[in-house]
Design an enzyme around this catalytic site. Structure first.
Site, PDB file in Angstrom:
ATOM      1  CE1 TYR A  29       5.171   4.469   1.153  1.00  0.00           C
ATOM      2  CE2 TYR A  29       3.096   5.021   0.069  1.00  0.00           C
ATOM      3  CZ  TYR A  29       4.490   4.990   0.078  1.00  0.00           C
ATOM      4  OH  TYR A  29       5.187   5.473  -1.001  1.00  0.00           O
ATOM      5  CE  LYS A  45       3.255   3.606  -3.506  1.00  0.00           C
ATOM      6  NZ  LYS A  45       2.617   4.064  -4.761  1.00  0.00           N
ATOM      7  CB  SER A  96       7.957   3.720  -2.062  1.00  0.00           C
ATOM      8  OG  SER A  96       8.604   4.053  -0.858  1.00  0.00           O
TER       9      SER A  96
END
Ligand code: WQD
Length: 342
Positions: free
Chosen positions: A152, A156, A127
């Site tokens: 989050y 990643k 992302s």
């Protein structure tokens, strides 16, 4: 023909990618999903749109024993496309450990299985959130990563590093890491799209739900140093993202990759403000959107958009859809959902 495992195949990007794989390749496709953040009905929608079928398995990828047991029953796995992960920024700040546990355990379980069974090709869903508030725009794949703004985004960043070190130790293993910018829109048929399980956090479903009176839209800040004060993002159609996965898979299987860990930005290269996205929606939906201007949202970066030269040149990938297409396809999908409820 070999088998491709798609984890998270009932999800938004996973389901669109399965549809592209079914249409563009002859691989056998098997989706693994535990429906923790997706809807089983997506499978039916994909099947209704595709000329050929695919298989599905339901289990949690963090369950090592179950993963080994189920995958051992499958012949000729030649690649894995790994979407399955928790992906809500605000939820990750409320419960960071569930994000580290889920997103990292599922990844290491899959990589360990690839190592045991000599599965050579792996595509990882990453992302643009790994860039944080970049100093220079557009961001290239070489742009130094900033400290993640959310748990989050951090999972990643860690996931990419885990894969990088795994590739160093396993030179026969080849991966493509795909950094999505802001996936939006729905399949051109209007019959497949994003199905938020609970109240969505991201912009597009909130816009379309607001347009049908099911939600209310607050623009999180109009005092950023951007052309209209609202945040800038690189919105990219979900079908363009899905197409990039097919091209990335072929890139690996045909041995075109120059290193065994390749990294690509998946964005249009166009930065669009929130207010511009709203204006585009109002134009294509021919509908005024009621929204209010509110406070900034914690964790938001002011602006991020992609330099997508590498994906274009290496994967021969060209995004097909523009902002109006993205907004119109989202609107058609919302109207389909409303129609189905009647
Ligand atoms: C976009 C813009 C908000 C809602 C997301 C995912 C992340 C990653 C990248 C995949 C921001 C503004 C939003 C609202 C608003 N996805 N906004 N009012 O935060 O850029 O990141 O895409 O890997 O998982 O979180 O996307 O859609 O939440 O926000 O003003 O009600 O819309 O401030 O500027 P974001 P988003």
């Amino acid at each position: 023909m070999g088998t491709i495992i798609v984890t998270g195949g009932a999800g938004y990007i996973g389901s669109h990618t399965i549809l592209e794989l079914l249409e563009q390749t002859d691989y056998n496709i098997i989706s693994i999903d535990n429906f923790s953040n997706s809807n089983k009905s997506s499978y039916e929608r994909v099947k209704a749109l595709s000329k050929r079928g695919f298989s599905t398995l339901e289990f949690n990828l963090c369950d090592t024993e179950k993963l080994n047991y189920e995958l051992d029953k499958i012949d000729a796995i030649i690649g894995i496309i790994h979407f399955a992960a928790f992906k809500s920024v605000p939820d990750s700040m409320a419960d960071p450990l569930s994000y580290y546990n889920n997103n990292l355990t599922s990844l290491t379980n899959l990589l360990s299985y690839c190592q045991q069974k000599n599965i050579k090709h792996f595509i990882f869903s990453s992302s643009c959130s790994v860039y944080g508030n970049a100093d220079k725009l557009p961001v290239t794949e070489q742009t130094p990563l900033k400290k993640a703004e959310s748990a989050y985004g951090h999972t990643k960043q860690i996931g990419e590093e885990v894969i990088e070190f795994f590739c160093k130790a396993n030179p026969d293993f080849s991966t493509v890491l795909l950094r999505y910018f802001n996936p939006v829109g729905a399949h051109i048929s209007g019959k497949l799209g994003e199905l938020p399980i609970n109240k969505p956090n991201n912009l597009l479903p909130i816009i379309t739900q607001t347009a049908v009176g099911k939600n209310s839209l607050t623009v999180f800040g109009d005092n950023y140093t951007t052309r209209d004060g609202s945040c800038v993002r690189d919105y990219i159609h979900v079908s363009d993202i899905a197409d990039a996965h097919v091209k990335a898979l072929n890139y690996l299987i045909e041995g075109k990759n120059k290193t065994n860990s390749s990294l690509f930005n998946l964005g249009t290269g166009n930065g669009v403000t929130v207010l511009e996205a709203i204006a585009s929606f109002e134009k294509v939906a021919k509908k005024k959107l009621n929204y209010t201007i509110g406070q900034r949202r914690v964790g938001d970066v002011e602006a991020v958009y992609a330099d997508n030269f590498l994906a274009k040149s290496e994967l021969n990938w060209i995004p097909k859809y523009n902002l109006d297409d993205m907004m119109l396809s989202s609107w058609k999908w919302q109207l389909e959902l409303e129609n189905e409820k009647k």
